[in-house]
Write a protein that holds these residues in place. Structure first.
Motif, mmCIF file in Angstrom:
data_model
loop_
_atom_site.group_PDB
_atom_site.id
_atom_site.type_symbol
_atom_site.label_atom_id
_atom_site.label_comp_id
_atom_site.label_asym_id
_atom_site.label_seq_id
_atom_site.Cartn_x
_atom_site.Cartn_y
_atom_site.Cartn_z
ATOM 1 N N ILE A 169 26.330 29.227 27.091
ATOM 2 C CA ILE A 169 25.919 30.340 27.967
ATOM 3 C C ILE A 169 26.589 31.608 27.464
ATOM 4 O O ILE A 169 27.508 31.567 26.646
ATOM 5 C CB ILE A 169 26.301 30.079 29.444
ATOM 6 N N ALA A 170 26.107 32.778 27.959
ATOM 7 C CA ALA A 170 26.720 34.062 27.627
ATOM 8 C C ALA A 170 27.034 34.798 28.920
ATOM 9 O O ALA A 170 26.252 34.751 29.881
ATOM 10 C CB ALA A 170 25.785 34.886 26.756
ATOM 11 N N THR A 171 28.175 35.469 28.969
ATOM 12 C CA THR A 171 28.567 36.191 30.181
ATOM 13 C C THR A 171 29.343 37.453 29.815
ATOM 14 O O THR A 171 30.014 37.507 28.787
ATOM 15 C CB THR A 171 29.436 35.300 31.094
ATOM 16 N N THR A 172 29.227 38.456 30.675
ATOM 17 C CA THR A 172 30.034 39.676 30.507
ATOM 18 C C THR A 172 31.283 39.614 31.383
ATOM 19 O O THR A 172 32.155 40.462 31.268
ATOM 20 C CB THR A 172 29.216 40.926 30.905
ATOM 21 N N ARG A 173 31.368 38.620 32.262
ATOM 22 C CA ARG A 173 32.499 38.489 33.189
ATOM 23 C C ARG A 173 33.103 37.095 33.066
ATOM 24 O O ARG A 173 32.920 36.241 33.952
ATOM 25 C CB ARG A 173 32.030 38.756 34.625
ATOM 26 N N PRO A 174 33.800 36.811 31.982
ATOM 27 C CA PRO A 174 34.288 35.449 31.747
ATOM 28 C C PRO A 174 35.275 34.943 32.794
ATOM 29 O O PRO A 174 35.411 33.732 32.969
ATOM 30 C CB PRO A 174 34.941 35.529 30.365
ATOM 31 N N LYS A 211 31.594 33.049 20.271
ATOM 32 C CA LYS A 211 31.605 34.380 19.638
ATOM 33 C C LYS A 211 31.704 35.449 20.728
ATOM 34 O O LYS A 211 31.421 35.209 21.906
ATOM 35 C CB LYS A 211 30.357 34.599 18.778
ATOM 36 N N ILE A 212 32.090 36.653 20.282
ATOM 37 C CA ILE A 212 32.117 37.833 21.159
ATOM 38 C C ILE A 212 31.311 38.919 20.463
ATOM 39 O O ILE A 212 31.555 39.224 19.302
ATOM 40 C CB ILE A 212 33.561 38.334 21.392
ATOM 41 N N VAL A 213 30.341 39.479 21.170
ATOM 42 C CA VAL A 213 29.510 40.531 20.567
ATOM 43 C C VAL A 213 29.546 41.776 21.451
ATOM 44 O O VAL A 213 29.692 41.687 22.677
ATOM 45 C CB VAL A 213 28.047 40.066 20.368
ATOM 46 N N ASP A 214 29.432 42.945 20.816
ATOM 47 C CA ASP A 214 29.356 44.199 21.579
ATOM 48 C C ASP A 214 28.088 44.199 22.419
ATOM 49 O O ASP A 214 27.021 43.747 21.956
ATOM 50 C CB ASP A 214 29.345 45.393 20.632
ATOM 51 N N HIS A 215 28.197 44.732 23.627
ATOM 52 C CA HIS A 215 27.045 44.667 24.533
ATOM 53 C C HIS A 215 27.112 45.823 25.533
ATOM 54 O O HIS A 215 28.038 45.902 26.346
ATOM 55 C CB HIS A 215 27.048 43.326 25.282
ATOM 56 N N ALA A 216 26.168 46.739 25.437
ATOM 57 C CA ALA A 216 26.086 47.837 26.412
ATOM 58 C C ALA A 216 25.350 47.332 27.646
ATOM 59 O O ALA A 216 24.273 46.743 27.531
ATOM 60 C CB ALA A 216 25.347 49.026 25.816
ATOM 61 N N HIS A 217 25.931 47.541 28.812
ATOM 62 C CA HIS A 217 25.275 47.062 30.034
ATOM 63 C C HIS A 217 25.729 47.890 31.229
ATOM 64 O O HIS A 217 26.678 48.672 31.155
ATOM 65 C CB HIS A 217 25.560 45.572 30.258
ATOM 66 N N GLN A 218 25.011 47.711 32.333
ATOM 67 C CA GLN A 218 25.283 48.454 33.555
ATOM 68 C C GLN A 218 26.342 47.733 34.381
ATOM 69 O O GLN A 218 26.259 46.522 34.576
ATOM 70 C CB GLN A 218 24.005 48.577 34.394
ATOM 71 N N VAL A 219 27.312 48.486 34.873
ATOM 72 C CA VAL A 219 28.348 47.921 35.747
ATOM 73 C C VAL A 219 28.353 48.727 37.042
ATOM 74 O O VAL A 219 28.387 49.958 37.005
ATOM 75 C CB VAL A 219 29.740 47.978 35.073
ATOM 76 N N PRO A 220 28.326 48.040 38.206
ATOM 77 C CA PRO A 220 28.367 48.774 39.479
ATOM 78 C C PRO A 220 29.778 49.266 39.795
ATOM 79 O O PRO A 220 30.751 48.514 39.701
ATOM 80 C CB PRO A 220 27.906 47.728 40.503
#
Length: 885
Positions: free
Chosen positions: A215-220, A338-347
């Motif tokens: 899986i992939a997550t921005t909030r590990p 792996k860790i990849v750069d990722h632009a995303h929206q954060v509230p």
């Protein structure tokens, strides 16, 4: 009283506002027979200050109120302020900190609330005094506050009644949680920021040891609360894994693999982790798969630290420290792929400035879905109409998909929830503690719920609570439903819809017949105003510099439906110049004895030009009325602007100079003209008053002797006889205007010096045109800078021709300018315009540009092209004529 030479807004505004307020004209009179008209003022924050958004919406509401008041209606513009829970509490908490005083929690609830009330009393009048600077005329005697005694009683009754009906209840659900303020916040108080973050790809072993799933997550850090892994049911890669179990890394929890259509197969690995207590979408998946034994695990404390549901070495860590630790642990245990750069929206919390956490907690909820149905029906059946109509779709989209409304907030400032608990946790909802005690029984120890209600809960009752509900009052009888709500599109969800729901439920009718949705006020480039950008325009500074009238008129003139207001100081300055133009025109009228004669009536006018201006005034009045009825404020403002600046000042006053001059020996005609000018000026002040109340009041007071207490704002809107418009006069004067305009245009295009006088020959003129030429010879020569006017079919060499009606106007400009130089200039201008058109065409043919450019930029390019093309055609025609000369 002769007017001063120059118009100084600073000398007149406070003076007139004080007189208006003292006059009692703002007051509604519910017991009179006059037809009621009501606008509910969207209550600004009690401790707020006036910003340009306020200035915009309040100006539009005041225009409508003044207009309908002048039309004889009993107008109620209901003022008030909102307690603004979070905003006000934060202001006071910051003040305590800056003053070195104990914090909110250190001083305790009662002492803190006392300080907030003190702050409210100290600064609460700022916004209303600033609205007075703008010239706003609500019924100040009726001013309400969302936490005053009457409104608080209405809030408690609504809560208790909805609870008894089963429409308010307590539930454990996900909310937007602000860890800094430690409260639930509404979607409106959340701003989404684009950040340059990371995407962490993590491997989860299968329980049976047969492999793993990624899986992939921005909030590990939320991995520690995972309750399932989900895949799309049609994803063949995972068909064999559905129903099996995986192991959560680090904490080794066994979780099911489920199939759900929420998952996007083409995103990442096509498998997602389900952390139901910390993600809104995951919570919905959890509800659909409850039978799979998915756990709900809240892993954080209210202040954003890891709690006892985490492994011991995580407990007490800040959520972002926990993120660093789990990344290290995953890497050490070889679960991090792996860790990849990722632009995303954060509230982020718009007030606290920290990332919002989806958080599982006990809150009070309102069953909005049940309340929404009558509101939807009301708009569908036309009981309430949106202007512009396309906003109805936004209203429908939200209400058709409405979720339970979280109405509790973990604050102290606000309406404390009227619920009490016994020692076993049983809840008693009542209007007061005595009633709750009666429900619980004597001797049962009760403790009140510490939470307060969402600010929008009390605001939702505004249209009827301010009129005296739950009592039956004359005000409710006359002013509910209101006629129109004027507001911005950003609170359709949060306020408009909720007022509709509550109004229909408790009053049995919609709270307003129309909802006018205005756009946002942005800077000159179309960007949102913000302190960080340094592009904020302060309305109070603008009023100080240019006057309230200039700002008000600018707001109205730019209020085109569906189009954001691109505000610049230059535009406001332009409307200050409009005020100056009116002032100077009035001084001219005074100096020429053209004051209102109250014995004069417009049907007495006999001269063509006087009958024409009266007819034009009729058309202007009709236009203003129609545009305001349609909420086209910009068209209404433009209507009166064009009449005052163009029709009255630039044309009529110029046309009447020969009639007022010594050369006119007809004293009866001279007096008629003076009377007509004075009458039209008086009517202008009445028609313009809703838009520019200060200067019109000052001029109205100055140009005639009137009863001492006779204020312009108290005058009736004019009602003219329709036969005052005479088509024959209009045709004659329109010919005159068109002739002068065409001559001026040719002179400008051909670079004829302003001081130079040109001969004019008129070819193929009809009998009527010849008569017009004789009648208006002096005006034509003076206003078009002509040496002479002759009827002749000759066309001298080096002439430019233009057509008005059946006749051709011939201007022998070769007698004045160098034709060779003029041909060179025209060729050069044509070349520039052609290059400009080609450049714009290239842009508009660029698919990438068209796809990415904002709509207003595309529209601007098309407009520029059209202007360039018109000029190109004009210059080309002139060049052809010169080439033939």
């Amino acid at each position: 009283m002769m007017l001063d030479k120059t118009f100084d807004h600073t000398q007149i505004e406070k003076h007139h506002y004080r007189k208006w307020e003292d006059s009692g004209l703002f007051a509604a009179e519910p017991k009179t027979d006059a037809v009621g008209y009501c606008i509910m003022m969207p209550p600004p924050n009690v401790t707020g200050t006036l910003h340009m958004g306020h200035a915009f919406t309040m100006t539009l509401q005041d225009i409508l109120t003044r207009f309908h008041r002048m039309n004889g209606k009993d107008a109620l513009w209901m003022p008030g302020t909102d307690h603004a829970g979070i905003a006000t509490q934060m202001v006071v908490e910051r003040k305590l900190a800056s003053d070195g005083e104990p914090s909110r929690r250190e001083m305790g609830r009662e002492a803190f609330l006392e300080r907030v009330w003190q702050w409210k009393e100290y600064s609460g009048g700022n916004i209303t005094s600033q609205l007075r600077r703008l010239g706003a005329t609500p019924d100040w005697e009726r001013e309400r506050f969302t936490m005053d005694e009457g409104l608080s009683a209405a809030v408690r009754k609504v809560f208790v009644d909805l609870y008894k009906e089963g429409l308010i209840y307590k539930d454990k659900r996900l909310v937007n949680w602000d860890p800094k303020l430690q409260t639930a916040v509404s979607d409106l108080e959340v701003e989404h920021r684009e950040i340059k973050g990371k995407m962490y790809h993590v491997r989860y072993p299968l329980e049976d040891g047969s492999g793993s799933i990624s899986i992939a997550t921005t909030r590990p850090e939320t991995i520690l609360a995972d309750g399932a892994i989900a895949v799309h049911p049609d994803d063949e890669r995972y068909t064999d894994l559905v129903g099996k179990f995986a192991v959560v890394p680090v904490c080794n929890r066994i979780i099911p693999i489920v199939a759900d259509e929420y998952v996007k197969s083409d995103f990442g690995s096509g498998a997602v982790k389900i952390t139901a207590a910390h993600d809104f979408n995951d919570f919905e998946v959890y509800k659909r798969h409850k039978d799979k034994g998915i756990p709900l695990i809240n892993l954080m404390t209210p202040d954003g630290h890891m709690n006892a549901n985490c492994p011991k070495d995580y407990q007490g860590l800040d959520r972002f420290e926990a993120r660093k630790k789990i990344i290290a642990d995953l890497e050490e245990l070889e679960y991090l792929e792996k860790i990849v750069d990722h632009a995303h929206q954060v509230p982020y919390g718009d007030r606290s400035g920290v990332p919002i956490e989806p958080y599982l907690t006990d809150q009070w909820y309102c069953n909005a879905a049940v309340l929404a149905k009558p509101a939807l029906d009301a708009v569908r059946t036309g009981k309430t109409e949106f202007v512009p109509k396309n906003w109805e779709n936004t209203f429908f989209d939200w209400l058709e998909n409405i979720q339970p409304w979280c109405i509790s907030r973990q604050l102290w400032w606000g309406h404390q929830i009227p619920a009490w608990y016994d020692e076993d946790g049983k809840v008693y909802v009542a209007d007061n503690e005595a009633e709750a005690q009666a429900q619980a029984g004597a001797g049962v120890k009760l403790k009140r719920d510490e939470d307060v209600l969402d600010t929008w809960f009390s605001s939702a009752l505004w249209p009827f609570s301010t009129l005296g509900w739950p009592n039956k009052t004359p005000e409710l009888e006359k002013y509910y439903p209101g006629d129109v709500l004027v507001t911005g599109f950003d609170i359709i969800f949060f306020w408009v819809a909720r007022m509709m729901m509550m109004g229909l439920h408790f009053m049995g009718d919609v709270p307003f017949r129309k909802v006018y949705i205005h756009a946002l006020v942005r800077d000159a480039k179309g960007q949102k105003m913000s302190k960080s950008k340094g592009n904020v325009i302060d309305p109070l500074e603008i009023i100080e510099k240019y006057g309230a009238d200039a700002l008000r008129f600018c707001m109205a003139a730019m209020a085109a439906q569906g189009r954001d207001v691109k505000l610049s100081e230059e535009r406001i300055e332009g409307y200050r110049n409009f005020a100056t133009k009116l002032w100077n025109a009035t001084r001219y009228c005074e100096m020429n004895g053209c004051n209102p004669n109250f014995e004069f009536t417009p049907d007495q006018a006999t001269e063509t030009v006087n009958k024409w201006i009266i007819g034009e005034l009729l058309n202007t009045k009709k236009g203003i009325e129609q545009h305001l009825e349609d909420y086209r404020f910009n068209d209404a403002a433009n209507e009166i602007y064009q009449f005052v600046w163009g029709t009255f000042c630039d044309w009529y006053l110029e046309f009447t100079k020969p009639l007022l001059g010594e050369g006119n020996t007809n004293n009866q005609l001279k007096q008629e003209t003076r009377d007509t000018i004075g009458w039209v000026l008086d009517q202008i002040l009445i028609l313009l008053n809703p838009f520019m109340p200060f200067i019109t009041e000052e001029l109205y007071e100055s140009i005639a002797v009137r009863p001492k207490d006779q204020l312009l704002m108290g005058q009736k809107w004019p009602d003219y006889a329709s036969d005052l418009y005479q088509a024959e006069s209009a045709v004659e004067i329109e010919w005159l205007i068109k002739t002068i305009t065409e001559i001026r245009s040719v002179r400008s295009d051909m670079n004829v010096p302003a001081a130079a006088k040109v001969r004019m020959l008129v070819k193929d003129a009809s009998f009527i045109t010849v008569e017009y030429l004789k009648k208006y010879d002096e005006i034509l020569r003076r206003m078009a800078r002509l040496e002479s006017v002759e009827v002749s079919n000759d066309v001298p060499k080096g002439s430019i021709q233009t057509i008005v009606g059946e006749a051709t106007l011939v201007l022998p400009i070769a007698e004045i300018i160098d034709l060779d130089k003029e041909r060179q200039r025209l060729n050069k201008e044509i070349g520039k315009l052609a290059a400009n058109i080609e450049k714009i065409d290239q842009k508009l043919a660029d698919e990438k540009f068209v796809a990415n450019a904002p709509p207003e930029i595309i529209a601007e390019q098309k407009s520029r092209r059209a202007e360039s093309e018109a000029m190109l055609n004009k210059f080309s025609t002139a060049l052809q004529q010169l080439s033939a000369a």
